[in-house]
Enzyme design. Structure first.
Site, mmCIF file in Angstrom:
data_model
loop_
_atom_site.group_PDB
_atom_site.id
_atom_site.type_symbol
_atom_site.label_atom_id
_atom_site.label_comp_id
_atom_site.label_asym_id
_atom_site.label_seq_id
_atom_site.Cartn_x
_atom_site.Cartn_y
_atom_site.Cartn_z
ATOM 1 N N CYS A 32 -34.422 -35.913 81.799
ATOM 2 C CA CYS A 32 -33.876 -34.612 81.379
ATOM 3 C C CYS A 32 -32.805 -34.124 82.357
ATOM 4 O O CYS A 32 -31.878 -33.404 81.963
ATOM 5 C CB CYS A 32 -34.983 -33.576 81.233
ATOM 6 N N HIS A 54 -38.781 -29.538 84.496
ATOM 7 C CA HIS A 54 -37.971 -29.927 83.332
ATOM 8 C C HIS A 54 -36.609 -29.245 83.378
ATOM 9 O O HIS A 54 -36.507 -28.047 83.657
ATOM 10 C CB HIS A 54 -38.718 -29.533 82.051
#
Length: 482
Positions: free
Chosen positions: A113, A430
């Site tokens: 990510c 994330h």
């Protein structure tokens, strides 16, 4: 059932059966199919006058072989559309992507990510995409190594694939080349690839592109990445012990927003980031001494990147810890007071022009509300982006116009992308990209899942908890024509 013929205009319709068990309206419907004359317009002559929709066939006494007369005008035949209707599901994928107004997401290949969000933010810069599209093996500079060339080509291909697709794109080729160029992104933990720092990925990718996209022969636009993202800093160094002073200049691709208990806003963090202390050799003292370094911006980029310095090395846990403090950032950033005196002088006239144009625009909008003819207000030059670097450019902001005015920077920037981090450590959590489209709408790119966002949601990414918080912001310069 009796069979009749019907005369209509110059035509005679033979062999029409009448089901006398059904009302005459059904017979009229048959004639509508044959002639195009709607039942309400049909005037059919029978015994006793005109045939009614609910008449009694027995009373009318229609006979087999009887001739009836009908009057009435048919409906106009519906013409086929000049341009065939194309349904969304029939469009090719590239056209469908254009209709959506935003590009596809990226598949997470396992803790990637950080890479996906970096790619989505940088892909939003049209001038960078243009420079990449013009890159080829022939344009490759002699001092660009093979892996840098491969990463540049992989970036170009990935940007193109994202623009052409509506389905999530797998960045496997790009990821493979990125790890070959920068082996630190290949680190494994328990057999899986580790989460990495998005800022490091951003910096390394831009550095590679800055080397590859240099024109080997032309001096004009020789460093596309520097023209887009480069910030020149003018620094003054002062030794507190000896009183020595010196100056230096440096070029960076981002400004730092330092976060402390005193910093509540991006602007305050930028001021802290332009001041610092360092140790270096003092010629007067003949040894290492402490210097205070104060920097000012001496030239502006078209795209200003700001890194929020949220991570620091925590010795106790032997990992990068995160500063969760809330730091607000604006949709419109003015950095005039962070500029050098020379640059401020150059910005004064363009800023005055911008104020005049915005004041005029507001006046026109007010007039429009009171019924003025000037209801359509055109976008000012200040709101339109323009090619060019430094303080001015000879490129017209509106291609194709006869204007010979130059475009000038104003020191004012509009937010166009935010890269956020959710979690407590740089090596976990994330990363997500939030990108403003040309239409003005914001899209959140959460790996392979793009979704629309409201503008007010973008300013809520300022931190203070475990929600997504800004780690990198990217602003686009406003220009005026003079």
């Amino acid at each position: 059932m009796p069979t009749v013929s019907v005369k209509w205009q110059k035509k005679v319709l033979d062999g029409i059966e009448i089901d006398v068990s059904l009302p005459p309206y059904v017979f009229k419907a048959q004639l509508y199919d044959l002639t195009g004359v709607p039942p309400e317009r049909q005037k059919i002559m029978v015994k006793g006058g005109l045939l009614k929709d609910d008449g009694d066939w027995a009373a009318i006494g229609v006979k087999d072989g009887q001739k009836l007369m009908m009057m009435g005008t048919a409906d106009e035949i519906v013409k086929a559309p000049e341009k065939a209707i194309v349904f969304a599901e029939d469009l090719p994928e590239e056209a469908l992507a254009t209709n959506l107004g935003y590009s596809a997401g990226l598949v997470n290949l396992g803790n990637t990510c950080y890479m996906n969000s970096t790619v989505q933010c940088l892909k939003s810069v049209p001038e960078l995409k243009s420079a990449l599209s013009n890159y080829s093996l022939a344009a490759r500079s002699n001092d660009v190594d093979q892996t840098s060339h491969m990463l540049t080509v992989a970036t170009r291909e990935l940007f193109g694939e994202l623009d052409r697709s509506v389905n999530a794109v797998s960045p496997s080729q790009f990821w493979m080349v990125l790890r070959k160029k920068y082996p630190q992104f290949s680190q494994l933990q328990n057999g899986m690839h580790m989460q990495q720092d998005a800022e490091e990925c951003w910096t390394q990718l831009l550095y590679t592109l800055s080397q590859s996209l240099k024109a080997p022969t032309s001096s004009e636009g020789a460093d596309a990445v520097k023209a887009l993202f480069g910030v020149n800093l003018q620094s003054r160094l002062h030794c507190q012990e000896s009183g020595e002073e010196s100056s230096e200049t440096e070029s960076v691709y981002s400004l730092k927003c330092h976060i402390s208990h005193e910093v509540n806003h991006l602007h305050e963090g930028l001021k802290h980031g332009l001041k610092g202390e360092l140790e270096k050799t003092s010629p007067a003292l003949g040894r290492t001494a402490l210097y205070v370094k104060e920097s000012l911006i001496d030239s502006l980029p078209r795209y200003l990147t700001v890194q929020f310095v949220r991570f620091f090395w925590k010795r106790e846990s032997n990992q990068k810890a995160k500063i969760l403090r809330k730091v607000d950032y604006p949709l419109v950033l003015d950095i005039f007071d962070l500029c050098s005196e020379d640059l401020r002088k150059k910005l004064e006239a363009p800023r005055q022009k911008l104020r005049e144009e915005e004041g005029k625009k507001l006046g026109l909008q007010t007039s429009a509300k009171s019924g003025s003819k000037d209801s359509d207000v055109k976008m000012t030059d200040a709101e339109a982006s323009a090619n060019g670097s430094g303080e001015s450019s000879t490129v017209n902001p509106q291609e194709g116009t006869s204007s010979e005015k130059e475009t000038h920077m104003t020191g004012i920037y509009d937010l166009v992308a935010v890269l956020t981090h959710k979690g407590r450590s740089a090596d976990s959590g994330h990363y997500v990209a939030w990108v403003k489209q040309e239409s003005g709408k914001w899209i959140q790119y959460d790996d392979d899942n793009p979704s629309m966002q409201r503008e007010e949601d973008i300013t809520k990414l300022s931190g203070g908890g475990d929600w997504h918080m800004a780690y990198i912001t990217m602003y686009k310069a406003r220009f005026v024509s003079m």
